[in-house]
Design a protein around this motif. Structure first.
Motif, mmCIF file in Angstrom:
data_model
loop_
_atom_site.group_PDB
_atom_site.id
_atom_site.type_symbol
_atom_site.label_atom_id
_atom_site.label_comp_id
_atom_site.label_asym_id
_atom_site.label_seq_id
_atom_site.Cartn_x
_atom_site.Cartn_y
_atom_site.Cartn_z
ATOM 1 N N VAL A 17 94.217 76.417 9.410
ATOM 2 C CA VAL A 17 94.890 75.236 9.927
ATOM 3 C C VAL A 17 95.993 75.619 10.916
ATOM 4 N N ALA A 18 96.451 76.875 10.830
ATOM 5 C CA ALA A 18 97.564 77.282 11.682
ATOM 6 C C ALA A 18 97.120 77.945 12.981
ATOM 7 N N GLU A 19 95.842 78.320 13.068
ATOM 8 C CA GLU A 19 95.435 79.085 14.252
ATOM 9 C C GLU A 19 95.085 78.156 15.408
ATOM 10 N N VAL A 20 95.243 78.665 16.609
ATOM 11 C CA VAL A 20 94.969 77.831 17.769
ATOM 12 C C VAL A 20 93.898 78.446 18.668
ATOM 13 N N GLY A 21 93.812 79.785 18.682
ATOM 14 C CA GLY A 21 92.931 80.468 19.629
ATOM 15 C C GLY A 21 91.457 80.137 19.458
ATOM 16 N N ALA A 22 90.974 80.179 18.209
ATOM 17 C CA ALA A 22 89.541 79.989 17.971
ATOM 18 C C ALA A 22 89.103 78.552 18.259
ATOM 19 N N VAL A 23 89.869 77.585 17.725
ATOM 20 C CA VAL A 23 89.463 76.181 17.954
ATOM 21 C C VAL A 23 89.588 75.804 19.425
ATOM 22 N N MET A 24 90.548 76.410 20.108
ATOM 23 C CA MET A 24 90.710 76.129 21.538
ATOM 24 C C MET A 24 89.486 76.597 22.310
ATOM 25 N N MET A 25 89.004 77.820 21.987
ATOM 26 C CA MET A 25 87.894 78.398 22.740
ATOM 27 C C MET A 25 86.579 77.674 22.499
ATOM 28 N N VAL A 26 86.288 77.370 21.243
ATOM 29 C CA VAL A 26 84.971 76.777 20.973
ATOM 30 C C VAL A 26 85.022 75.256 20.902
ATOM 31 N N GLY A 27 86.260 74.708 20.800
ATOM 32 C CA GLY A 27 86.378 73.247 20.733
ATOM 33 C C GLY A 27 86.714 72.654 22.088
ATOM 34 N N GLY A 28 87.533 73.372 22.834
ATOM 35 C CA GLY A 28 87.868 72.925 24.173
ATOM 36 C C GLY A 28 89.014 71.936 24.234
ATOM 37 N N ASN A 29 89.621 71.583 23.094
ATOM 38 C CA ASN A 29 90.769 70.680 23.075
ATOM 39 C C ASN A 29 90.475 69.373 23.816
ATOM 40 N N ILE A 30 89.323 68.780 23.561
ATOM 41 C CA ILE A 30 88.946 67.519 24.219
ATOM 42 C C ILE A 30 89.576 66.355 23.470
ATOM 43 N N ASP A 31 90.330 65.561 24.202
ATOM 44 C CA ASP A 31 91.057 64.452 23.579
ATOM 45 C C ASP A 31 90.101 63.507 22.854
ATOM 46 N N GLY A 32 90.397 63.250 21.609
ATOM 47 C CA GLY A 32 89.575 62.317 20.837
ATOM 48 C C GLY A 32 88.318 62.930 20.263
ATOM 49 N N VAL A 33 88.016 64.169 20.611
ATOM 50 C CA VAL A 33 86.793 64.792 20.100
ATOM 51 C C VAL A 33 87.095 66.074 19.321
ATOM 52 N N THR A 34 87.770 66.974 20.016
ATOM 53 C CA THR A 34 88.034 68.268 19.366
ATOM 54 C C THR A 34 89.512 68.641 19.405
ATOM 55 N N ARG A 35 90.369 67.671 19.654
ATOM 56 C CA ARG A 35 91.800 67.995 19.708
ATOM 57 C C ARG A 35 92.377 68.000 18.298
ATOM 58 N N VAL A 36 92.980 69.119 17.934
ATOM 59 C CA VAL A 36 93.599 69.219 16.611
ATOM 60 C C VAL A 36 95.107 69.442 16.780
ATOM 61 N N MET A 37 95.805 69.580 15.688
ATOM 62 C CA MET A 37 97.264 69.659 15.758
ATOM 63 C C MET A 37 97.741 70.854 16.566
ATOM 64 N N THR A 38 97.148 72.025 16.294
ATOM 65 C CA THR A 38 97.660 73.216 16.980
ATOM 66 C C THR A 38 97.355 73.175 18.478
ATOM 67 N N THR A 39 96.173 72.683 18.837
ATOM 68 C CA THR A 39 95.862 72.637 20.277
ATOM 69 C C THR A 39 96.735 71.585 20.955
ATOM 70 N N THR A 40 97.062 70.527 20.226
ATOM 71 C CA THR A 40 97.952 69.509 20.795
ATOM 72 C C THR A 40 99.343 70.103 21.028
ATOM 73 N N ILE A 41 99.796 70.865 20.027
ATOM 74 C CA ILE A 41 101.121 71.482 20.165
ATOM 75 C C ILE A 41 101.152 72.395 21.394
ATOM 76 N N ALA A 42 100.093 73.210 21.538
ATOM 77 C CA ALA A 42 100.035 74.119 22.681
ATOM 78 C C ALA A 42 100.045 73.324 23.985
ATOM 79 N N LEU A 43 99.259 72.238 24.014
ATOM 80 C CA LEU A 43 99.151 71.431 25.226
ATOM 81 C C LEU A 43 100.476 70.749 25.562
ATOM 82 N N GLU A 44 101.079 70.105 24.562
ATOM 83 C CA GLU A 44 102.329 69.377 24.808
ATOM 84 C C GLU A 44 103.443 70.333 25.219
ATOM 85 N N THR A 45 103.410 71.545 24.665
ATOM 86 C CA THR A 45 104.416 72.528 25.047
ATOM 87 C C THR A 45 104.267 72.887 26.522
#
Lengths: 229, 234
Positions: B168-196
């Protein structure tokens, strides 16, 4: 399945001989007490007989097949109820599921623990856990029962209870082979004494003879309490 | 300090407002990481237990590799899964790259060694105490592994929790295979990275606070279960 024969049994670890060479036989009928000071190799000998440890050389030969059980100095109980600890052992022994509960309850009654059948085994007292270990062995109906200093950690009251259960095994025809370093226990529980010293069988004799007229110097000093343990 | 107080206000506002968009992000985070921790447990618990009770050639090597893999960088786990799932990859045909399923797979890969290695250690310690007794009763190695898994169930919760915490704390793996797509694959850590990176530090910190709160609650719960079990079963 008896007699159990040890043929040239020897055990060494890291270049040190811990046991043997031992040639001996255990016959049916009499209770054998393996007596000796701490570190003499009593427990090791018992484990080799039971098959938990393979000897470095020599053979352990049973005359036939049959069930054997062992009760350890410190009982190991699973995190489940007293009853389930016994049914677990029965399941490993291949006893059909429908018979397990009844056999386990009968064994618990035998050691006076029927009242705590549903209690978690690990929260029982040390003496109760050791009686539970005996009940677990009882349920298996072994022809040979090995006991490794079964009362070493217990108070006199609990010790008496354990010894009473061991007597019941004997009365039921189970061959008893137990280790102890207590002279009193050897007198009470033994028909014959096998005295182990520095990994060797220093003497083997009927209990009366062993205590009244020990043949070996080691046994004499051990009985007189001259050895520093 | 100003950013932190703003963040505190922001996280309070986020929590109290129960913004549906935010809830969806939190829910997906939990969903993906819980699923990954469960998948990794189903595979990792038996593997760890079998390694603990069996003696075979190469065992020591496997233990070392497993322990080392606990430090597997999330981006590397992500990259491996990315290569497997991408169009040209061997599993490309399933078309699950940039979906929550891909994120679960990547996190499972990441967390599996943690759960397996911690299980191996727990079970091996217990086996030291149980071995003679169980062998005396005639146990087979597979049965011993099952027995120990059940007997150590409460301490193994910690291993599963460590796996979940890592996921739940990692960001690298979900970012790479999820792509941080809003409403589809955006999770808390990728959101934090993006908003930062967008400069919305209060929102990022607020999300971080929620993440911590969730993990804290879960840990407290597991500790309570362990305490209860300890008293009940000894």
């Amino acid at each position: 399945m008896l007699p159990l024969r040890l043929e040239g049994v020897h055990f060494s670890a890291g270049g040190n001989t811990l046991l043997g060479v031992i040639d001996a036989a255990f016959e049916t009928g009499s209770r054998t007490v393996i007596l000796g000071p701490n570190g003499a190799g009593k427990s090791l000998l018992l484990r080799i007989c039971h098959g938990l440890i393979a000897p470095s050389s020599g053979r352990v030969v049973w005359a036939g097949t049959g069930r054997q059980a062992m009760v350890f100095q410190r009982p190991v109980m699973l995190r489940r109820s007293a009853l389930r600890n016994i049914t677990y052992a029965l399941s490993l022994a291949g006893v059909p599921g429908v018979q397990r509960d009844a056999r386990a309850m009968e064994a618990l009654e035998r050691v006076g623990l029927a009242g705590v059948a549903r209690r978690a085994a690990r929260v029982l007292s040390g003496g109760e856990q050791q009686r539970l270990a005996l009940a677990r062995a009882w349920a298996l109906a072994p022809q040979v029962l090995f006991l490794d200093e079964p009362t070493a950690n217990l108070d006199p009251g609990a010790t008496r209870q354990i010894e009473a259960v061991i007597d019941e095994f004997d009365a039921a025809g189970t061959k008893i082979i137990m280790t102890t370093h207590s002279l009193g226990q050897a007198r009470r529980m033994g028909d014959e004494v096998m005295f182990i010293h520095h990994g060797q069988v220093a003497e083997r004799a009927p209990v009366k003879q062993f205590f009244e007229a020990p043949a070996s110097e080691e046994a004499r000093s051990f009985i007189k309490g001259e050895m520093p343990w | 300090m100003n950013t932190f107080s703003e963040a505190a206000l922001e996280s309070a506002r986020l929590l109290l407002g129960l913004d549906s968009h935010l809830l969806a992000i939190v829910a997906l985070s939990l969903e993906v990481s819980i699923a990954a921790a469960l998948c990794a447990s189903v595979i990792g618990l038996p593997i760890g237990a079998m390694i603990a009770v069996r003696r075979f050639p190469g065992r020591q090597f496997i233990v070392v590799v497993l322990n080392a893999l606990m430090g597997l960088p999330p981006v590397v786990a992500g990259l491996v899964v990315y290569l497997l799932l991408s169009r040209a990859g061997p599993l490309g045909g399933y078309g699950i790259l940039f979906t929550p399923a891909a994120m679960i797979i990547a996190q499972t890969v990441l967390v599996l060694p943690i759960i397996a290695a911690l299980t191996r250690q727990s079970i091996e310690d217990a086996w030291r105490d149980y071995e003679e007794q169980l062998k005396s009763l005639g146990v087979t190695p597979s049965r011993a592994a099952l027995t120990l898994l059940w007997d150590c169930r409460f301490s193994l919760l910690t291993a599963v929790l460590a796996g979940f915490g890592r996921a739940v704390a990692e960001v690298g793996a979900v970012m790479m295979v999820g792509g941080n797509i809003d409403g589809v694959t955006r999770v808390m850590t990728t959101t934090i990275a993006l908003e930062t990176s967008k400069g919305d530090l209060p929102l990022a910190l607020g999300l971080g606070a929620i993440l911590l709160l969730l993990v804290l609650t879960l840990n407290a719960l597991v500790l309570a279960i362990r305490d209860f079990a300890e008293r009940r079963y000894g």
